[in-house]
Design a protein around this motif. Structure first.
Motif, PDB file in Angstrom:
ATOM      1  N   GLN A 134      43.910   9.339  45.083  1.00  0.00           N
ATOM      2  CA  GLN A 134      45.540  10.022  45.250  1.00  0.00           C
ATOM      3  C   GLN A 134      46.458   9.705  45.715  1.00  0.00           C
ATOM      4  OE1 GLN A 134      45.009  13.753  42.868  1.00  0.00           O
ATOM      5  NE2 GLN A 134      46.184  13.358  41.610  1.00  0.00           N
ATOM      6  N   LEU A 173      35.947  16.663  34.965  1.00  0.00           N
ATOM      7  CA  LEU A 173      36.317  15.850  33.675  1.00  0.00           C
ATOM      8  C   LEU A 173      35.583  16.736  32.091  1.00  0.00           C
ATOM      9  CD1 LEU A 173      34.414  13.588  32.501  1.00  0.00           C
ATOM     10  CD2 LEU A 173      31.995  14.802  32.556  1.00  0.00           C
ATOM     11  N   TRP A 182      40.465   4.354  40.538  1.00  0.00           N
ATOM     12  CA  TRP A 182      39.368   3.855  41.390  1.00  0.00           C
ATOM     13  C   TRP A 182      39.143   3.251  42.454  1.00  0.00           C
ATOM     14  CZ3 TRP A 182      37.007  -0.783  41.478  1.00  0.00           C
ATOM     15  CH2 TRP A 182      35.155  -0.591  41.257  1.00  0.00           C
ATOM     16  N   ALA A 200      40.577  19.617  42.621  1.00  0.00           N
ATOM     17  CA  ALA A 200      39.635  17.849  42.107  1.00  0.00           C
ATOM     18  C   ALA A 200      39.944  18.215  40.618  1.00  0.00           C
ATOM     19  CB  ALA A 200      38.392  17.697  42.321  1.00  0.00           C
ATOM     20  N   PRO A 201      40.049  17.268  40.922  1.00  0.00           N
ATOM     21  CA  PRO A 201      39.768  16.587  38.409  1.00  0.00           C
ATOM     22  C   PRO A 201      38.833  16.936  38.169  1.00  0.00           C
ATOM     23  CG  PRO A 201      40.784  14.403  39.798  1.00  0.00           C
ATOM     24  CD  PRO A 201      39.979  15.311  40.415  1.00  0.00           C
ATOM     25  N   VAL A 244      37.286   7.642  44.804  1.00  0.00           N
ATOM     26  CA  VAL A 244      38.537   7.860  44.293  1.00  0.00           C
ATOM     27  C   VAL A 244      39.723   8.305  45.007  1.00  0.00           C
ATOM     28  CG1 VAL A 244      39.564   8.577  41.879  1.00  0.00           C
ATOM     29  CG2 VAL A 244      37.447   8.337  41.709  1.00  0.00           C
ATOM     30  N   TYR A 289      40.196  13.753  31.733  1.00  0.00           N
ATOM     31  CA  TYR A 289      40.215  14.534  33.172  1.00  0.00           C
ATOM     32  C   TYR A 289      41.423  15.549  33.127  1.00  0.00           C
ATOM     33  CZ  TYR A 289      36.853  11.228  35.241  1.00  0.00           C
ATOM     34  OH  TYR A 289      35.434  10.463  35.076  1.00  0.00           O
ATOM     35  N   ILE A 319      27.952  10.188  35.814  1.00  0.00           N
ATOM     36  CA  ILE A 319      27.686  10.600  34.823  1.00  0.00           C
ATOM     37  C   ILE A 319      25.807  10.475  34.465  1.00  0.00           C
ATOM     38  CG2 ILE A 319      28.153   9.798  33.139  1.00  0.00           C
ATOM     39  CD1 ILE A 319      28.868  13.042  31.822  1.00  0.00           C
ATOM     40  N   PHE A 359      33.120  10.653  35.715  1.00  0.00           N
ATOM     41  CA  PHE A 359      32.228  11.119  36.594  1.00  0.00           C
ATOM     42  C   PHE A 359      31.976  12.763  36.697  1.00  0.00           C
ATOM     43  CE2 PHE A 359      32.833   7.050  38.319  1.00  0.00           C
ATOM     44  CZ  PHE A 359      33.980   6.751  38.313  1.00  0.00           C
ATOM     45  N   ASP A 360      31.369  13.017  37.043  1.00  0.00           N
ATOM     46  CA  ASP A 360      31.104  14.854  36.573  1.00  0.00           C
ATOM     47  C   ASP A 360      30.976  15.599  37.798  1.00  0.00           C
ATOM     48  OD1 ASP A 360      27.493  14.988  35.966  1.00  0.00           O
ATOM     49  OD2 ASP A 360      28.501  13.595  37.408  1.00  0.00           O
ATOM     50  N   HIS A 372      38.771  11.205  47.413  1.00  0.00           N
ATOM     51  CA  HIS A 372      37.781  12.096  46.647  1.00  0.00           C
ATOM     52  C   HIS A 372      35.611  11.159  46.677  1.00  0.00           C
ATOM     53  CE1 HIS A 372      40.386  15.404  45.601  1.00  0.00           C
ATOM     54  NE2 HIS A 372      40.949  14.511  44.900  1.00  0.00           N
ATOM     55  N   TRP A 406      32.818  16.566  41.484  1.00  0.00           N
ATOM     56  CA  TRP A 406      33.796  15.437  42.886  1.00  0.00           C
ATOM     57  C   TRP A 406      34.113  16.327  43.864  1.00  0.00           C
ATOM     58  CZ3 TRP A 406      38.150  12.003  41.379  1.00  0.00           C
ATOM     59  CH2 TRP A 406      38.037  11.427  39.668  1.00  0.00           C
ATOM     60  N   GLY A 407      34.270  15.958  44.105  1.00  0.00           N
ATOM     61  CA  GLY A 407      34.675  16.486  46.050  1.00  0.00           C
ATOM     62  C   GLY A 407      35.806  16.847  45.791  1.00  0.00           C
ATOM     63  N   GLN A 408      36.175  17.917  47.128  1.00  0.00           N
ATOM     64  CA  GLN A 408      37.792  18.421  47.507  1.00  0.00           C
ATOM     65  C   GLN A 408      39.385  17.110  47.798  1.00  0.00           C
ATOM     66  OE1 GLN A 408      39.634  21.204  45.996  1.00  0.00           O
ATOM     67  NE2 GLN A 408      37.492  21.244  44.785  1.00  0.00           N
ATOM     68  N   PHE A 411      42.462   4.203  35.955  1.00  0.00           N
ATOM     69  CA  PHE A 411      42.852   5.491  35.564  1.00  0.00           C
ATOM     70  C   PHE A 411      44.632   5.246  34.489  1.00  0.00           C
ATOM     71  CE2 PHE A 411      39.890   8.590  36.589  1.00  0.00           C
ATOM     72  CZ  PHE A 411      39.065   8.841  38.291  1.00  0.00           C
ATOM     73  N   ARG A 438      37.192   2.128  36.521  1.00  0.00           N
ATOM     74  CA  ARG A 438      37.872   0.774  37.912  1.00  0.00           C
ATOM     75  C   ARG A 438      38.959   1.175  36.936  1.00  0.00           C
ATOM     76  NH1 ARG A 438      35.596  -3.630  40.658  1.00  0.00           N
ATOM     77  NH2 ARG A 438      37.850  -4.495  40.321  1.00  0.00           N
ATOM     78  N   LEU A 468      45.284   9.322  39.988  1.00  0.00           N
ATOM     79  CA  LEU A 468      43.927   8.443  40.588  1.00  0.00           C
ATOM     80  C   LEU A 468      44.115   7.187  40.126  1.00  0.00           C
ATOM     81  CD1 LEU A 468      42.106  11.874  38.286  1.00  0.00           C
ATOM     82  CD2 LEU A 468      43.084  11.269  40.423  1.00  0.00           C
ATOM     83  N   TYR A 470      44.726  12.776  32.949  1.00  0.00           N
ATOM     84  CA  TYR A 470      44.451  11.537  32.701  1.00  0.00           C
ATOM     85  C   TYR A 470      42.783  10.652  31.746  1.00  0.00           C
ATOM     86  CZ  TYR A 470      46.318  12.169  37.441  1.00  0.00           C
ATOM     87  OH  TYR A 470      47.819  12.628  38.514  1.00  0.00           O
TER      88      TYR A 470
END
Lengths: 125, 104
Positions: free
Chosen positions: A39, B47, A47, B44-45, A37, B37, A100, A112-113, A95, A115-117, B95, B93, A45, B88
């Motif tokens: 930004q 959930l 995808w 980072a976002p 994802v 989110y 999930i 998505f549960d 990211h 996330w990386g930085q 947001f 696919r 955001l 968000y």
């Protein structure tokens, strides 16, 4: 600790290529679909791409289809994004994110549960 | 491609007030696939809600989600100082463009 760490970003000229990596730890990587994802600076955001746990289901946003390739190496607990023919509009923080749902055969995700930085990609001459 | 439209763009409220955020889909969406989110600057976002109404692990019960078909809502019952952020909605696919909840 469940963790995703992206790398590989940087400054690249338009038309060139870059490969991003995402190292996963703290969970059974090959049980889950994974996603990228992005930004853009100051924006929302977007995808980019997703891949099922066994790489049998893959999807791309229309904006990157034909230019980006997602892949994974379950033996290395790693996710990748090969980005070719980069454009200025690809400039963003990228990211990786964990699905999930365990064991899904589709890249389609409920959420998505983890996330990386993120790793920053700047496309500019 | 389904388009998600969030409203309002910005919500100005005081701590302790109730926040109601809307997410409207351009066509019917399975509730199973609607998530929310929270994102704070430089982070980072995170959930909050999946399946339209299920809270993610560790999310306080002041956050709740509802809706079906094309109209979904995220409600924060009483805003805490740490809740001021951008929110968000998401379906596979796509947001929404985000709603900023700012301190009034």
């Amino acid at each position: 600790e469940v963790q995703l760490v992206e790398s590989g970003g940087g400054l690249v000229q338009p038309g060139r290529s870059l490969r991003l990596s995402c190292a996963a730890s703290g969970f059974t990587f090959d049980d889950y679909a994974m996603h990228w994802v992005r930004q853009a600076p100051g924006k929302g955001l977007e995808w980019v791409s997703g891949i099922s746990w066994n790489s049998g289901s893959i999807g791309y946003a229309d904006s990157v289809k034909g230019r980006f390739t997602i892949s994974r190496d379950n033996a290395k607990n790693s996710l990748y994004l090969q980005m070719n023919s980069l454009r200025a509009e690809d400039t963003a923080l990228y990211h990786c994110a964990k699905d999930i749902t365990r064991g899904s055969l589709s890249y389609f995700s409920y959420a998505f549960d983890i996330w990386g930085q993120g790793t920053m990609v700047t496309v500019s001459s | 491609e389904i388009v998600l439209t969030q409203s309002p763009g910005t919500l100005s409220l005081s701590p302790g007030e109730r926040a109601t955020l809307s997410c409207r889909a351009s066509q019917s969406v399975s509730s199973s696939y609607l998530a929310w989110y929270q994102q704070k600057p430089g982070q980072a976002p995170r959930l909050l809600i999946y399946g339209a109404s299920s809270r993610a692990t560790g999310i306080p019960d002041r956050f709740s989600g509802s809706g079906s078909g094309t109209d979904f809502t995220l409600t924060i019952s009483r805003l805490e100082p740490e809740d001021f952020a951008v929110y968000y909605c998401q379906q596979p696919r796509t947001f929404g463009q985000g709603t900023k909840v700012e301190i009034k």
